[in-house]
Design an enzyme around this catalytic site. Structure first.
Site, PDB file in Angstrom:
ATOM      1  N   GLU A   1       0.816  -1.214   0.000  1.00 36.82           N
ATOM      2  CA  GLU A   1       0.000   0.000   0.000  1.00 36.82           C
ATOM      3  C   GLU A   1       0.857   1.275   0.000  1.00 36.82           C
ATOM      4  O   GLU A   1       0.384   2.343   0.377  1.00 36.82           O
ATOM      5  CB  GLU A   1      -0.927  -0.003   1.217  1.00 36.82           C
TER       6      GLU A   1
ATOM      7  N   SER B   1      -6.649  -2.351   2.177  1.00 35.93           N
ATOM      8  CA  SER B   1      -6.938  -1.840   0.829  1.00 35.93           C
ATOM      9  C   SER B   1      -7.391  -2.929  -0.139  1.00 35.93           C
ATOM     10  O   SER B   1      -7.218  -2.817  -1.344  1.00 35.93           O
ATOM     11  CB  SER B   1      -5.722  -1.103   0.241  1.00 35.93           C
TER      12      SER B   1
ATOM     13  N   TYR C   1      -9.562   3.353  -5.263  1.00 35.04           N
ATOM     14  CA  TYR C   1      -8.619   4.426  -5.568  1.00 35.04           C
ATOM     15  C   TYR C   1      -8.695   4.965  -6.986  1.00 35.04           C
ATOM     16  O   TYR C   1      -7.862   5.784  -7.372  1.00 35.04           O
ATOM     17  CB  TYR C   1      -7.196   3.940  -5.269  1.00 35.04           C
TER      18      TYR C   1
ATOM     19  N   ARG D   1     -11.352   3.645  11.392  1.00 29.21           N
ATOM     20  CA  ARG D   1     -12.520   3.440  10.547  1.00 29.21           C
ATOM     21  C   ARG D   1     -12.967   1.986  10.696  1.00 29.21           C
ATOM     22  O   ARG D   1     -12.153   1.068  10.603  1.00 29.21           O
ATOM     23  CB  ARG D   1     -12.177   3.719   9.082  1.00 29.21           C
TER      24      ARG D   1
ATOM     25  N   ASP E   1     -15.400  -0.957   9.237  1.00 24.34           N
ATOM     26  CA  ASP E   1     -16.105  -1.334   8.017  1.00 24.34           C
ATOM     27  C   ASP E   1     -17.143  -2.421   8.288  1.00 24.34           C
ATOM     28  O   ASP E   1     -16.877  -3.377   9.033  1.00 24.34           O
ATOM     29  CB  ASP E   1     -15.118  -1.830   6.966  1.00 24.34           C
TER      30      ASP E   1
ATOM     31  N   GLU F   1     -13.829  -5.289   9.633  1.00 22.91           N
ATOM     32  CA  GLU F   1     -12.519  -5.004  10.213  1.00 22.91           C
ATOM     33  C   GLU F   1     -12.484  -3.572  10.735  1.00 22.91           C
ATOM     34  O   GLU F   1     -13.349  -2.754  10.415  1.00 22.91           O
ATOM     35  CB  GLU F   1     -11.411  -5.195   9.179  1.00 22.91           C
TER      36      GLU F   1
ATOM     37  N   ASN G   1      -9.849  -0.396  10.675  1.00 20.90           N
ATOM     38  CA  ASN G   1      -8.645   0.137  10.037  1.00 20.90           C
ATOM     39  C   ASN G   1      -8.100   1.245  10.923  1.00 20.90           C
ATOM     40  O   ASN G   1      -8.704   2.304  11.052  1.00 20.90           O
ATOM     41  CB  ASN G   1      -9.006   0.679   8.646  1.00 20.90           C
TER      42      ASN G   1
ATOM     43  N   GLY H   1      -7.081   5.711   5.138  1.00 18.20           N
ATOM     44  CA  GLY H   1      -6.536   6.610   4.139  1.00 18.20           C
ATOM     45  C   GLY H   1      -6.927   8.057   4.343  1.00 18.20           C
ATOM     46  O   GLY H   1      -7.970   8.379   4.920  1.00 18.20           O
TER      47      GLY H   1
END
Length: 337
Positions: free
Chosen positions: A13, A174, A239, A278, A280, A293, A295, A299
Site C-alpha cells: 500500500e 486496501s 482508488y 474506521r 467497516d 474489520e 482500520n 486513508g
C-alpha cells in the site's frame, strides 16, 4: 506544532500511503504548522512530499535498505525535532504495531492507535474473535495458514462457511489479495492469491450494502455508504475516480444508523484503538450489520472515507488532521507533567 509525517514505507500500500501523507502535509501547512515528510523505506528517512498517484494495482516498494540503515529514519532531524509524529503508513510494519513500538521506545509521541491495538486490528482472525466477545456482529470465518494444502480445508469451508464466500489475506488492507468465490472450483486460486501476502481468511459472504463508520476521539461520525460501480469494493474501486459512489451521511433509518455507530465504538474499544479509526461493515437487508474489520490508519486521500465522514459532521479536512495531531501533542504534554 512541529509534526513529522511518516509516509511511503515498504508495504503493497506504499502508493496509497504517499498520497495520504502528501494530503496530511498540505493540510498541516495550510493551518500554519511546521510539517516534514519522512519515508522509512528511503536512506535516512527524509523525503520530499510529492507523487500521490495511485495505480489500479498495488505498487512495488523500493529496494531493501542495508541492515544497518533500516532504522535510520528514526534518528532523522525531522523525527527528533518533532512534537509528534503522524503515522501515515498503510499496511505492513507501519500499521501492525512495529513502527508504533519503535516510536514508543524512542519516547516520540505519535497520533493514532498504540502497539497492542495496531497489532490486534491488523490480524483479522484475532480481531474478529474480539468482536464476538464484545457483542459486535461479524461474519463466520476460517483461518487458512499459508503453506497448507487448500484441499485440507475444502470440507470445513463447505460445512462452516458455505458459498459464496470471500478470501483475503489475514494482515493486509486496501483489499490487497481479495477474491470473491462463488463455488469450490475457484477456492484454490483465491487461496493462492491471498497466500502471496500472508495466511488467508475465508469469510462468509454477507449480501447487502457496504457501509463504514469513522471514529474520532472515541465518538462515531456519520455513517458513509459505499456503492461500487459494477463489482466489489476492491483495490481498483477504492482508488480510481468514477468507479465508486459515496453517500455521506448514508440514507438509513435512525435505528440502523444508531446500531452501526454503537457497534463501531464497541469494536474500536475492543481492539484498544485510540484517536481515530474506521470500522467497516456489510449491512444486511434486515438491518443487521456484520463488522468486517477496523482500520487503525485509514486513508487520507481525496477519495478517503474518514475525511468524507468528518465533512458530513461539519469537520473540514484540515481541521480533522490538526485535531488528530493535537491529541498526540497533548499526550506528550501529559507524559512530561
Amino acid at each position: 506544532m512541529k509534526i513529522a509525517v511518516l509516509l511511503g514505507g515498504r508495504s503493497p500500500e506504499r502508493d496509497v500511503s504517499i498520497a495520504s501523507g502528501t494530503g496530511v502535509l498540505a493540510a498541516l501547512r495550510r493551518r500554519g504548522h511546521d510539517a516534514a515528510a519522512v519515508d522509512p523505506a528511503l536512506p535516512g528517512g527524509e523525503a520530499a512530499a510529492g507523487g500521490g498517484r495511485i495505480d489500479e494495482t498495488p505498487g512495488t516498494p523500493p529496494p531493501p535498505l542495508e541492515p544497518g540503515k533500516v532504522l535510520g529514519w528514526l534518528s532523522s532531524p525531522a523525527i527528533l525535532e518533532a512534537e509528534a509524529v503522524f503515522v501515515g503508513l498503510h499496511g505492513g510494519s507501519g500499521e501492525d504495531g512495529t513502527v508504533q513500538a519503535l516510536l514508543g521506545e524512542a519516547g516520540i509521541p505519535f497520533a493514532g492507535t498504540g502497539v497492542l491495538g495496531s497489532a490486534l486490528a491488523m490480524d483479522k482472525d484475532r480481531s474478529k474473535a474480539l468482536f464476538r466477545e464484545a457483542g459486535v456482529s461479524t461474519a463466520d470465518h476460517l483461518l487458512v495458514p499459508a503453506g497448507l494444502a487448500a484441499g485440507d480445508f475444502v470440507g470445513a469451508v463447505r460445512e462452516r462457511i458455505g458459498y459464496p464466500l470471500v478470501v483475503k489475506p489475514n494482515t493486509q488492507g486496501s483489499s490487497v489479495g481479495f477474491s470473491f468465490v462463488e463455488g469450490p472450483d475457484a477456492l484454490d486460486a483465491a487461496l493462492a492469491e491471498a497466500h502471496r501476502w500472508d495466511d488467508a481468511i475465508v469469510e462468509a459472504y454477507v449480501p447487502g450494502r457496504e457501509v463504514t463508520v469513522a471514529i474520532l476521539d472515541g465518538r462515531a461520525l456519520p455513517v458513509v455508504e459505499i456503492i461500487p460501480e459494477g463489482g466489489f469494493y476492491d483495490y481498483k474501486r477504492k482508488y480510481t475516480k468514477g468507479t465508486s459512489r459515496y453517500v455521506a451521511p448514508a440514507d438509513l433509518p435512525a435505528k440502523t444508523a444508531g446500531r452501526l455507530a454503537r457497534e463501531a465504538v464497541l469494536a474500536f474499544r475492543a481492539l484498544r484503538c485510540r484517536d481515530y479509526a474506521r470500522v467497516d461493515f456489510r449491512l444486511r437487508e434486515d438491518g443487521v450489520p456484520a463488522c468486517l474489520e477496523v482500520n487503525t490508519l485509514p486513508g487520507m486521500t481525496e477519495l478517503s472515507l474518514v475525511p468524507m465522514a468528518a465533512a458530513a459532521a461539519g469537520i473540514g479536512f484540515d481541521e480533522l488532521v490538526e485535531r488528530i495531531c493535537r491529541m498526540a501533542v497533548e499526550r506528550r504534554s501529559t507524559d512530561r507533567s
